[in-house]
Design a protein around this motif. Sequence first.
Motif: not given
Length: 257
Positions: A146-150
């Motif tokens: 859904t999103n690459p936010d680590k």
Amino acid sequence: MKNYQGYLIDLDGTIYLGKEPIPAGKRFVEQLQQAKLPFLFVTNNTTKSPETVAHRLAKEFDIHVTPEKVYTASLATIDYMKDTNKGNKVFVIGESGLIDLILAAGFEWDEQTPDYVVVGLDSEVTYEKFVLATLAIQKGALFIGTNPDKNIPTERGLIPGAGALISLIETSTQTKPVFIGKPEAIIMNKAVSHLGLTKEQVIMVGDNYETDIQAGLKNGIDTLLVLSGFTPKTAVPDLPEAPTYVVDSLDEWVIHP
């Protein structure tokens, strides 16, 4: 300064900061409403539905918008799966803001042979969920992140984000996911389409250079970096590619109807 016909706007760090209001953010939204200019809040957060986000904006920050003004990575994921048309069976690692919307859109839950494996933030993730996702991708399911936010900034510090969970499955399957959220093209193209405008007519407004501003830079959309959240003023001179505009506060931005 160009007269923009529509605005794509980040939330946390731009309109509010965690649980704290950013007064200039509220004034900015109200000016857009008074000017009758179309806008869309574009967020990588998949844990909350658009209805929940709109309710929170009203209750906590006295900002009143309809759920249709909120475009989450969950909605962009659904739009992407419908466009891909690979099938309607899905297995999801995520929370209700992601799972409920996907099922409500007509997709069917399947843990063994899904057409899609969707991975978002899940604060109650288990090893077994990782196992199911890994095996399904090995059988040919399309792997969607859904999103690459680590990481996610919280009062406790930087905690694992959706990107951290996705990385685990990427390692276990040796398969790269299709990423949906900012700064990727999928969510930005869909958001512009939802406004009914072209990329040249809109501007992306946000506080995070790595997600919000890169979302514009990578996708041919002008950008407005506001120094009210993630990216500090001291970092601006050394940014690899400058935003179209930089302001300390959204009060500095002039909206033309």
